[in-house]
Design an enzyme around this catalytic site. Structure first.
Site: not given
Length: 926
Positions: A450, A453, A572
């Protein structure tokens, strides 16, 4: 851990309306002509095949920096169906997606003139090979790509005065190129973003690609992944053709789609186009994934249901979740931990109080004995902590991204962190070692990567404060470092501002500074959108090396080719009806991107959904390729057993999913071998049915199972579009719809989702269970569907099974069985038969076909059943039972035939070995 929370980090919920709507609109509508284009000064055949040409700038301009004066053009048919057009600086190497990350052919080296090559100049204006034709104009230079079979122009970069764009521009930090489009072209792709208008690209919506930690609740904004690829679907004269265009470039870019054109504005790299000729959507994804990499095979258990939450505080809580699912009789295969298992949010650690080694090990022994699995989260940021072994070994190996010669300092959940540089081979080795060490501590069955990015709670050049603790007592996402903006370099402050975060945010906003440096001097400016991709490759490699088992990796950030290594969830989302609807478009897009194992957080990540919404979400989510409930730390519990009504909906919908596991797993095999998405838009199967081109409220699983969910509050029915033909309800196969391409209003009370199977299909099912381990040993049912009232018809299907612990998924290794299934009705006879490849594995597993259900027959049973196995008559059919039911129809049968003549015949008690060829025949009354 997902980075949204309550209250959420402000930077995650940015929209144009907050930071200046007019600024966002003005960016999207700009038509300024930046350059005067290039002229082609020479072109000839390349020694390595293809065409090699040179371009010279026509007139220099200084908007966004000086033009690169000379360019090299390379054109090559790499396969019959794939054409590459590569344009770069003729004199200096430029950044490209690393060839070791995405393997492909190298273009010719630079600084070799045509004359030195000793070849005859190419005198034609087109280059026809394979299924495509490349053509060009010399001054100003432009090129076009046409399909040879029908002459359609798939891409045309030549600009005329009436076009809302100019000629090609090629500067160091600004590249621009456009293509004409027919007004009625339907485009799909260009992600990752949440598209409010549905799966079909919408003219004048912003499409910005730059991997960003921004919640998926933000519409038309660059999200976690970068996929500069689109599919173009056109219906010409009643016939439909598809092709796909990939611009292989990892730099940030804006893409402006107008009704009749599409313009790329890119802040670096090269123009490296790949054209895939189709002409069908399935052919396109086959051609695309044959280049970027076939989707990774997923374990069988990954197709079961997954439960996750940020906030399972200790082992006892996790144990109670598993047991509550069991008590509620809701299927569950995988239990997940967010960062709760970690010691102070540090990767590869266990909280000694709440997740002591002995207790978590005993828990894993218990669930593993049931066939269940356990997955945990890891983030890329490594805590800066001199007593932390992972950090110590990383520093010793010197594997972090640098800035001004020092590891780049950021902040994520553990506080101050450094980011591993996955472009460095040393980092991959270090990462593999850390995963191996952790697996020896905790026998996890997969990993969830996770925040990659990469996400950073701070921006700019930062230092750990000396006058206060960091992290302190504030919210974990609040920046506690001492930071200052970095604006002194052209990388941190480039001349052209992409619409990052929907507000032209600086490229280093809440991420790694663009001027930071990777292995071999690679700038973060260029490699930014590759971070999650490179981490996925390293994680997949590490898991595969652990026990030789098939890896399961779930990644938030993705790039072109990520599907070869990882599954994906859509990030999300909100527990709202709008987000329930948006999930379908994002999931369908990722199938086009070659990432078929994809799903959204069921019931929504934040905030808590209503009871009604969670009912409807599990009904839909049970038919996502990747089916997982996940929630925010601050939200109340939303496990499927919390509400009695949701538990009932879950038992119904997941109960059907587990019956369909052999079908889903066969689609997994098909995805790995051909790239075919698991979840598909309807136009994949109904190519000429133009009414479904922008349909984003229904979808197909495979070629013939259609999901039609309720997506609106307070509704107890759903209006669904049915392509022409006969469709049978999968929950009650006596119920059918005969459509000529119409909408039908279907009953959908709270616990019901409408799922239908199309005619001419043989659908493999099993009896279900509370885990995939239990379900996959039960007898098979083959559901054979003919058009309603059929006197003549054919149907087909397939089954693939294997030892899913093995890394490879293939036929011929002795650990798999593949069965082609066939059926026909003709001359008052029904025939069903199989053609088995590698039957040994199925026989060893003792798998049998217990029942065959035939739908749509035009008359009753006439003759006794005859059955052969491997060419020999069955010795006994005494246990075989027949059930005949009349089918009820919503809609009229073709030719006005009597509805009562269409029947369903169930033949049970068969006990046919799946691993042997069988054939059975049944007479039908005329």
């Amino acid at each position: 851990m997902d980075s949204s929370s309550s209250p959420p980090p402000l930077h995650l919920f940015i929209s144009c309306s907050i930071f200046g709507f007019f600024l966002c609109v003005s960016v999207a509508s700009t038509t300024t002509t930046i350059g005067q284009g290039y002229r082609l000064i020479s072109i000839e055949e390349s020694p390595s095949g293809g065409l090699l040409g040179y371009l010279q700038v026509k007139q220099k301009t200084n908007i966004y920096g000086p033009d690169i004066p000379n360019l090299q053009l390379f054109v090559k048919y790499e396969t019959q169906d794939r054409l590459r057009v590569h344009i770069t600086d003729a004199e200096q190497p430029r950044w490209e997606v690393p060839y070791n990350l995405l393997p492909r052919e190298q273009p010719p080296s630079l600084k070799k003139t045509i004359r030195k090559a000793g070849k005859t100049p190419y005198t034609r204006s087109d280059y026809p090979l394979g299924t495509l034709i490349f053509s060009f104009t010399a001054d100003p230079f432009g090129f076009a790509v046409r399909r040879k079979s029908d002459g359609q122009t798939l891409f045309n970069s030549t600009a005329s005065e009436s076009d809302p764009y100019g000629n090609m521009v090629f500067k160091d930090q600004y590249l621009e190129i456009s293509t004409k489009l027919p007004k009625d072209a339907s485009l799909y792709g260009l992600g990752e973003n949440t598209q409010p208008h549905g799966i079909k690209l919408y003219p004048n919506d912003p499409y910005t690609l730059y991997t960003t930690d921004i919640a998926a609740i933000n519409l038309n904004t660059d999200l976690y992944g970068s996929h500069p690829v689109y599919m173009d679907l056109r219906n010409v004269g009643g016939n439909t053709f598809a092709h796909q265009v990939l611009l292989l470039n990892s730099n940030g870019m804006d893409i402006f789609y107008r009704e009749t054109s599409l313009t790329y504005k890119i802040i670096g790299g090269v123009l490296d186009f790949y054209f895939f000729s189709g002409p069908t959507p399935l052919a396109v994804v086959d051609q695309y994934t044959s280049f970027v990499g076939r989707p990774a095979p997923m374990p069988y258990w990954a197709h079961g249901f997954h439960q996750s939450r940020w906030g399972y505080h200790n082992v006892s809580v996790v144990e109670s979740v598993v047991e509550n699912y069991r008590k509620a009789q809701i299927p569950l295969d995988v239990i997940w931990n967010d960062d709760d298992h970690m010691d102070a949010a540090k990767d590869f650690t266990l909280d000694p109080i709440n997740f002591p080694h002995a207790k978590i090990s005993a828990f894993l022994d218990k669930i593993h004995a049931r066939g269940m699995k356990y997955i945990v989260l890891i983030d890329p940021g490594i805590a800066v902590n001199s007593s932390y072994g992972v950090y110590q070994r990383a520093m010793a190996d010197d594997i972090f991204i640098k800035h001004d010669g020092e590891p780049f300092l950021a902040q994520v959940w553990p506080g101050p962190v450094y980011f591993p540089d996955f472009l460095d081979p040393k980092t991959v080795s270090w990462w593999t070692d850390e995963i191996t060490r952790f697996h020896q501590l905790v026998a996890v069955d997969g990993l969830w990567i996770d925040m990659n990015e990469a996400s950073n709670f701070c921006s700019g050049k930062c230092q750990i404060p000396t006058d206060r603790p960091c992290p302190g007592t504030g919210a974990g996402w609040e920046c506690c470092l001492d930071c200052k903006n970095i604006t002194k370099t052209r990388w941190d402050d480039p001349p052209y501002k992409i619409n990052a975060s929907g507000m032209e945010a600086p490229l280093g906003f809440k991420t790694i500074a663009p001027s930071a440096v990777h292995y071999n001097g690679v700038l973060e400016y260029n490699a930014h959108s590759l971070y999650g991709f490179s981490q996925s490759i390293a994680t997949h490699k590490a898991l595969q090396g652990l026990e030789g088992k098939r890896p399961f990796v779930l990644s938030r950030s993705t790039f072109v080719g990520s599907g070869s290594y990882t599954a994906h969830w859509t990030g999300d989302n909100q527990g709202t009806w709008e987000n329930l609807k948006y999930s379908i478009s994002t999931i369908l897009n990722f199938g086009i991107f070659g990432v078929p194992m994809v799903g959204s957080d069921i019931c929504g990540f934040y905030p808590q959904p209503t009871e009604e919404l969670c009912n409807r979400w599990i009904e839909l989510g049970a038919f996502y390729p990747f089916s997982r409930d996940h929630a925010n730390y601050y939200s109340p519990s939303q496990e499927l057993y919390v509400w009695d009504t949701v538990a009932e909906s879950a038992r119904n919908a997941l109960g059907m999913r587990y019956k369909l596991l052999p079908y889903l797993y066969t689609l997994n095999y098909e995805a790995h071998t051909t790239g075919a998405p698991v979840a598909r838009p309807l136009f994949f199967s109904f190519l000429n049915f133009t009414e479904c081109y922008d349909l984003s409220t229904q979808y197909l699983l495979g070629s013939s199972v259609m999901v039609s969910p309720v997506l609106y509050q307070g509704k107890s029915e759903v209006k669904a579009l049915f392509p022409p033909g006969t469709w049978y309800s999968i929950f009650d196969m006596t119920q059918a719809i005969v459509s000529s391409g119409d909408y039908f209003t279907l009953d959908a009370p709270l616990h019901v989702i409408n799922v239908h199977v199309y005619q001419n299909t043989i659908l493999p099912m099993q009896q279900g269970g509370l885990s995939s381990k239990e379900a996959r040993t039960t007898p098979f049912t083959l559901v054979v569907t003919f058009p309603a009232g059929a006197k003549d018809g054919e149907a087909r299907g397939k089954i693939f099974i294997d030892d899913d612990e093995r890394p490879e998924i293939k036929i011929g290794n002795g650990f798999s069985t593949y069965v082609d299934l066939y059926a026909s009705v003709s001359q008052n006879k029904v025939n069903v038969w199989s053609d088995v490849q590698e039957g040994k594995f199925a026989l060893e597993q003792g798998l049998i076909i217990g029942k065959i259900t035939v739908l749509g027959l035009g008359g009753g049973m006439k003759d006794a059943l005859t059955i052969e196995v491997d060419g020999e008559p069955m010795s006994s059919v005494s246990n075989v039972e027949f059930t005949i039911s009349e089918q009820q129809f919503l809609g009229e049968l073709e030719n006005g035939e009597d509805k009562q003549k269409s029947i369903m015949v169930e033949v049970s008690g068969l006990e046919l070995p799946l691993g042997k060829n069988f054939a059975w025949k049944m007479g039908v009354k005329g």
